[in-house]
Enzyme design. Structure first.
Site, PDB file in Angstrom:
ATOM      1  N   HIS A 100       4.057  -6.604   0.844  1.00  0.00           N
ATOM      2  CA  HIS A 100       5.753  -7.008   1.020  1.00  0.00           C
ATOM      3  C   HIS A 100       5.807  -8.457   0.322  1.00  0.00           C
ATOM      4  O   HIS A 100       5.274  -9.257   1.132  1.00  0.00           O
ATOM      5  CB  HIS A 100       6.031  -6.996   2.574  1.00  0.00           C
ATOM      6  CG  HIS A 100       6.190  -5.590   3.183  1.00  0.00           C
ATOM      7  ND1 HIS A 100       7.548  -5.077   3.111  1.00  0.00           N
ATOM      8  CD2 HIS A 100       5.471  -4.461   3.594  1.00  0.00           C
ATOM      9  CE1 HIS A 100       7.280  -3.724   3.548  1.00  0.00           C
ATOM     10  NE2 HIS A 100       6.199  -3.467   3.832  1.00  0.00           N
ATOM     11  N   CYS A 153       6.562  -1.558  -1.318  1.00  0.00           N
ATOM     12  CA  CYS A 153       5.654  -0.716  -0.211  1.00  0.00           C
ATOM     13  C   CYS A 153       6.031   0.612  -0.550  1.00  0.00           C
ATOM     14  O   CYS A 153       5.579   1.334  -1.424  1.00  0.00           O
ATOM     15  CB  CYS A 153       6.254  -1.187   1.132  1.00  0.00           C
ATOM     16  SG  CYS A 153       4.860  -0.783   2.290  1.00  0.00           S
ATOM     17  N   GLU A 205       8.320 -10.053   0.639  1.00  0.00           N
ATOM     18  CA  GLU A 205       9.434 -11.003   1.464  1.00  0.00           C
ATOM     19  C   GLU A 205       8.679 -11.366   2.635  1.00  0.00           C
ATOM     20  O   GLU A 205       9.190 -12.173   3.348  1.00  0.00           O
ATOM     21  CB  GLU A 205      10.438  -9.975   1.646  1.00  0.00           C
ATOM     22  CG  GLU A 205      10.493  -9.034   2.633  1.00  0.00           C
ATOM     23  CD  GLU A 205       9.578  -7.864   2.135  1.00  0.00           C
ATOM     24  OE1 GLU A 205       9.723  -6.588   2.811  1.00  0.00           O
ATOM     25  OE2 GLU A 205       8.903  -7.712   0.715  1.00  0.00           O
TER      26      GLU A 205
END
Length: 194
Positions: free
Chosen positions: A176, A76, A178
């Site tokens: 992202h 990001c 994650e």
């Protein structure tokens, strides 16, 4: 050992947890020796590019990151830091690894910041995309890199921009991983196995 470079941003622990869930060890550090010894590096970021650059400058990490030889993944804001500058805060100089600017996303009648699941379009096949097609990832951002020579995947929110970059040992994802479920987990696994 994998090192998550401490940029003072808020997604450090979610990235650390995602890496540990893949069976890999990760530490969060701003220590030069840890960074030099790392097998893989992560450059995360959520928030202000100016704050992240101030943190890297304060900890004397700018040259170290630019000179690193091991694979490094910007996530990001971390990806945006790899460019030469950002329009955020009326212009902030960044690491200058990739010869492109980060620009504010133009308003095409769609919400800004861009928040939600977007499909990426892979331009150049790479082992980072092992078991990944043109899949959906989770984005949260108001700034983005235009498509450039280092772009290996794009996405569209009103207009197309860079979703994934690769330049030498430097990788970046605007989304992202994650927070992107199973497909994000696969991308992190692929990076850890490069």
């Amino acid at each position: 050992m994998n090192v998550i470079i401490n940029t003072g941003c808020s997604n450090l622990f979610s990235i650390s947890t995602a890496i540990r869930n893949l069976g890999h060890r990760a530490i969060i550090s701003k220590n030069a020796n840890d960074i030099l010894k790392a097998n893989k590096l992560f450059l995360p970021g959520v928030g202000s590019v100016k704050t992240a650059m101030q943190e890297l400058t304060k900890n004397k990490l700018i040259k170290l990151i630019k000179d690193c030889k091991q694979p490094i993944l910007g996530i990001c804001l971390g990806m945006q830091l790899l460019g030469i500058s950002s329009e955020e805060n009326n212009g902030t100089q960044t690491l200058g690894i990739i010869n492109t600017l980060t620009k504010k996303i133009e308003n095409y009648g769609l919400p800004i910041p861009h928040i939600g699941w977007n499909k990426i379009k892979i331009k150049n096949q790479h082992c980072l995309f092992h078991k990944i097609k043109d899949d959906y990832f989770y984005f949260v951002h108001s700034y983005a890199m235009p498509i450039c020579d280092s772009t290996i995947a794009t996405t569209c929110h009103g207009h197309s921009f860079t979703a994934v970059i690769k330049h030498k040992n430097f990788f970046g994802v605007q989304f992202h991983p994650e927070k992107s479920g199973k497909i994000g987990k696969q991308l992190l696994k692929n990076f850890l196995e490069i």
